[in-house]
Scaffold this active site. Structure first.
Site: not given
Length: 81
Positions: A18-19
């Site tokens: 995830r970012c």
């Protein structure tokens, strides 16, 4: 028709990340590539649909192709010189 994704010089599996992890990994991988080499990125984070094209623009790499209609997302970038 030729599948642009079929023969990259390098592949990065960012599934499950995830970012900001996917872009951080892309940056690290591209740093070790030669200009003109290609990188296939496979990801499932929706933020990559914005972050990968933005990274390419900012760092002056070419976004050769992207496939974001379904999961997993695929991006092919060519390192700038």
């Amino acid at each position: 028709m030729t599948d642009l994704f079929s023969s990259p010089d390098h592949t990065l599996d960012a599934l499950g990340l995830r970012c900001p992890e996917p872009v951080m990994m892309v940056r690290k991988t591209v740093r070790n590539m030669q200009p003109g080499e290609t990188l296939l990125i496979i990801a499932d984070d929706p933020a990559t649909t914005r972050d990968i094209p933005g990274f390419c623009t900012f760092m002056e790499h070419e976004l050769v192709a992207k496939e974001t209609d379904g999961l997993p997302y695929r991006y092919l970038i060519r390192k700038g010189g």
